[in-house]
Motif scaffolding. Structure first.
Motif, mmCIF file in Angstrom:
data_model
loop_
_atom_site.group_PDB
_atom_site.id
_atom_site.type_symbol
_atom_site.label_atom_id
_atom_site.label_comp_id
_atom_site.label_asym_id
_atom_site.label_seq_id
_atom_site.Cartn_x
_atom_site.Cartn_y
_atom_site.Cartn_z
ATOM 1 N N GLY A 186 -42.661 -60.242 -38.088
ATOM 2 C CA GLY A 186 -41.980 -60.214 -36.800
ATOM 3 C C GLY A 186 -40.623 -59.536 -36.898
ATOM 4 N N PHE A 187 -39.631 -60.112 -36.227
ATOM 5 C CA PHE A 187 -38.298 -59.516 -36.200
ATOM 6 C C PHE A 187 -37.579 -59.626 -37.541
ATOM 7 N N ASP A 188 -38.076 -60.449 -38.445
ATOM 8 C CA ASP A 188 -37.443 -60.595 -39.755
ATOM 9 C C ASP A 188 -37.922 -59.555 -40.754
ATOM 10 N N SER A 189 -38.951 -58.794 -40.400
ATOM 11 C CA SER A 189 -39.470 -57.791 -41.331
ATOM 12 C C SER A 189 -38.521 -56.598 -41.398
ATOM 13 N N GLU A 190 -38.508 -55.934 -42.535
ATOM 14 C CA GLU A 190 -37.637 -54.776 -42.718
ATOM 15 C C GLU A 190 -38.033 -53.632 -41.790
ATOM 16 N N GLU A 191 -39.327 -53.524 -41.505
ATOM 17 C CA GLU A 191 -39.804 -52.460 -40.617
ATOM 18 C C GLU A 191 -39.226 -52.623 -39.217
ATOM 19 N N ILE A 192 -39.265 -53.845 -38.680
ATOM 20 C CA ILE A 192 -38.748 -54.085 -37.332
ATOM 21 C C ILE A 192 -37.228 -53.938 -37.306
ATOM 22 N N LYS A 193 -36.561 -54.393 -38.356
ATOM 23 C CA LYS A 193 -35.101 -54.221 -38.418
ATOM 24 C C LYS A 193 -34.738 -52.741 -38.399
ATOM 25 N N SER A 194 -35.524 -51.934 -39.112
ATOM 26 C CA SER A 194 -35.277 -50.495 -39.121
ATOM 27 C C SER A 194 -35.502 -49.892 -37.737
ATOM 28 N N LEU A 195 -36.566 -50.307 -37.064
ATOM 29 C CA LEU A 195 -36.839 -49.800 -35.717
ATOM 30 C C LEU A 195 -35.758 -50.229 -34.736
ATOM 31 N N ARG A 196 -35.278 -51.458 -34.860
ATOM 32 C CA ARG A 196 -34.208 -51.938 -33.973
ATOM 33 C C ARG A 196 -32.941 -51.114 -34.165
ATOM 34 N N MET A 197 -32.619 -50.821 -35.441
ATOM 35 C CA MET A 197 -31.414 -50.033 -35.710
ATOM 36 C C MET A 197 -31.559 -48.615 -35.164
ATOM 37 N N LYS A 198 -32.750 -48.033 -35.289
ATOM 38 C CA LYS A 198 -32.972 -46.685 -34.754
ATOM 39 C C LYS A 198 -32.823 -46.682 -33.235
ATOM 40 N N GLU A 199 -33.324 -47.736 -32.593
ATOM 41 C CA GLU A 199 -33.200 -47.813 -31.138
ATOM 42 C C GLU A 199 -31.730 -47.868 -30.726
ATOM 43 N N ILE A 200 -30.948 -48.676 -31.426
ATOM 44 C CA ILE A 200 -29.525 -48.790 -31.101
ATOM 45 C C ILE A 200 -28.815 -47.455 -31.280
ATOM 46 N N LYS A 201 -29.097 -46.770 -32.381
ATOM 47 C CA LYS A 201 -28.425 -45.493 -32.648
ATOM 48 C C LYS A 201 -28.834 -44.430 -31.634
ATOM 49 N N ASN A 202 -30.138 -44.368 -31.331
ATOM 50 C CA ASN A 202 -30.590 -43.400 -30.324
ATOM 51 C C ASN A 202 -30.014 -43.732 -28.957
ATOM 52 N N GLY A 203 -29.884 -45.016 -28.656
ATOM 53 C CA GLY A 203 -29.281 -45.421 -27.392
ATOM 54 C C GLY A 203 -27.827 -45.002 -27.295
ATOM 55 N N ARG A 204 -27.091 -45.160 -28.378
ATOM 56 C CA ARG A 204 -25.679 -44.747 -28.381
ATOM 57 C C ARG A 204 -25.563 -43.238 -28.164
ATOM 58 N N LEU A 205 -26.405 -42.483 -28.840
ATOM 59 C CA LEU A 205 -26.390 -41.029 -28.669
ATOM 60 C C LEU A 205 -26.760 -40.646 -27.238
ATOM 61 N N ALA A 206 -27.751 -41.340 -26.685
ATOM 62 C CA ALA A 206 -28.183 -41.035 -25.317
ATOM 63 C C ALA A 206 -27.093 -41.339 -24.305
ATOM 64 N N MET A 207 -26.342 -42.420 -24.521
ATOM 65 C CA MET A 207 -25.245 -42.754 -23.596
ATOM 66 C C MET A 207 -24.184 -41.662 -23.590
ATOM 67 N N MET A 208 -23.853 -41.147 -24.765
ATOM 68 C CA MET A 208 -22.871 -40.059 -24.836
ATOM 69 C C MET A 208 -23.436 -38.775 -24.233
ATOM 70 N N THR A 209 -24.724 -38.531 -24.461
ATOM 71 C CA THR A 209 -25.357 -37.312 -23.965
ATOM 72 C C THR A 209 -25.402 -37.270 -22.448
ATOM 73 N N ILE A 210 -25.882 -38.342 -21.831
ATOM 74 C CA ILE A 210 -26.004 -38.331 -20.374
ATOM 75 C C ILE A 210 -24.629 -38.290 -19.720
ATOM 76 N N ALA A 211 -23.641 -38.935 -20.352
ATOM 77 C CA ALA A 211 -22.278 -38.869 -19.822
ATOM 78 C C ALA A 211 -21.757 -37.431 -19.853
ATOM 79 N N ALA A 212 -22.040 -36.721 -20.945
ATOM 80 C CA ALA A 212 -21.584 -35.333 -21.073
ATOM 81 C C ALA A 212 -22.298 -34.425 -20.078
ATOM 82 N N TRP A 213 -23.609 -34.590 -19.915
ATOM 83 C CA TRP A 213 -24.363 -33.741 -18.979
ATOM 84 C C TRP A 213 -23.914 -33.954 -17.544
ATOM 85 N N VAL A 214 -23.738 -35.211 -17.158
ATOM 86 C CA VAL A 214 -23.295 -35.488 -15.787
ATOM 87 C C VAL A 214 -21.888 -34.934 -15.565
ATOM 88 N N SER A 215 -21.028 -35.091 -16.556
ATOM 89 C CA SER A 215 -19.660 -34.563 -16.436
ATOM 90 C C SER A 215 -19.677 -33.055 -16.260
#
Length: 228
Positions: A186-215
């Motif tokens: 489940g959420f304690d597995s290394e695979e899921i922890k890795s996927l969660r971290m990738k989601e957070i990082k991609n989300g951070r990049l996406a927030m900066m990207t959409i802000a830049a495009w709209v600006s």
């Protein structure tokens, strides 16, 4: 109707206000925030100073609330960047197998399907908008009300599952149709922890990207690099 509106309002507000739940007595310290999930090499494995200042001496629930907020905004931003690119590139998905928008690259048709008959806006008009922001402005009030109520319903469900059901990690709202979290560990597995971290990082990049495009659309030249 009034009850439905009140429910949606409360649901939407839940995403932006800390939940009133049982508080723990242990206050967070700046040093302990360095071990929080999501703190990675980009910040030297240290909690950013602003975040540490905001969360220091607060309850652990505050950290969980900010983690949930970041994940939600990241998910919305990832969808927004995809939608922005699709509109910019002129790609449009079939519209209920109807005439307008049925051809992915040529949405115009002889028979126009109306998005709003009162405003005289067709789906072809939205597809041919000069920029994604122009397309957004074409959506009538009734359309935004549907979005608002759908978001309110989701927030009510998310609040129930995240705050009233124990044992859920930030971002887990019980919706997993592909069964990622049902794997061994489940959420304690290394695979899921890795996927969660990738989601957070991609989300951070996406927030900066959409802000830049709209600006850049609002202020041409604000983003002096190539972009869709």
């Amino acid at each position: 109707m009034k009850l439905a509106i009140a429910t949606a309002l409360l649901g939407s507000a839940a995403a932006f206000a800390p939940a009133a739940i049982t508080q723990q007595n242990t206050a967070l310290k700046a040093s302990s925030l360095d071990d929080a999930f999501g703190v990675t090499v980009e910040t030297g494995f240290k909690c950013p100073p602003i975040g540490a200042r905001i969360l220091e001496d607060s309850k652990p629930e505050a950290l969980k609330w900010f983690q949930n907020a970041e994940i939600k905004h990241g998910r919305v931003a990832m969808l927004a960047t995809i939608g922005y690119m699709v509109q910019k590139m002129g790609v449009h998905f079939p519209l209920y197998l109807g005439p307008s928008g049925s051809n992915c690259f040529h949405p115009a048709s002889d028979t126009a399907w109306y998005l709003s008959t009162s405003a005289g806006v067709t789906f072809s008009d939205v597809a041919n908008a000069a920029t994604p922001l122009d397309a957004v402005q074409m959506v009538p009030l009734a359309g935004w009300l549907q979005v608002f109520f759908a978001a309110g319903w989701f927030e009510c469900a998310a609040y129930e599952r995240q705050w009233n059901q124990e044992g859920r990690v930030p971002g887990d709202y019980g919706y997993d149709p592909l069964g990622f979290t049902k794997r061994e560990g489940g959420f304690d597995s290394e695979e899921i922890k890795s996927l969660r971290m990738k989601e957070i990082k991609n989300g951070r990049l996406a927030m900066m990207t959409i802000a830049a495009w709209v600006s850049n659309d609002l202020i041409p030249g604000a983003l002096p690099v190539w972009h869709p």
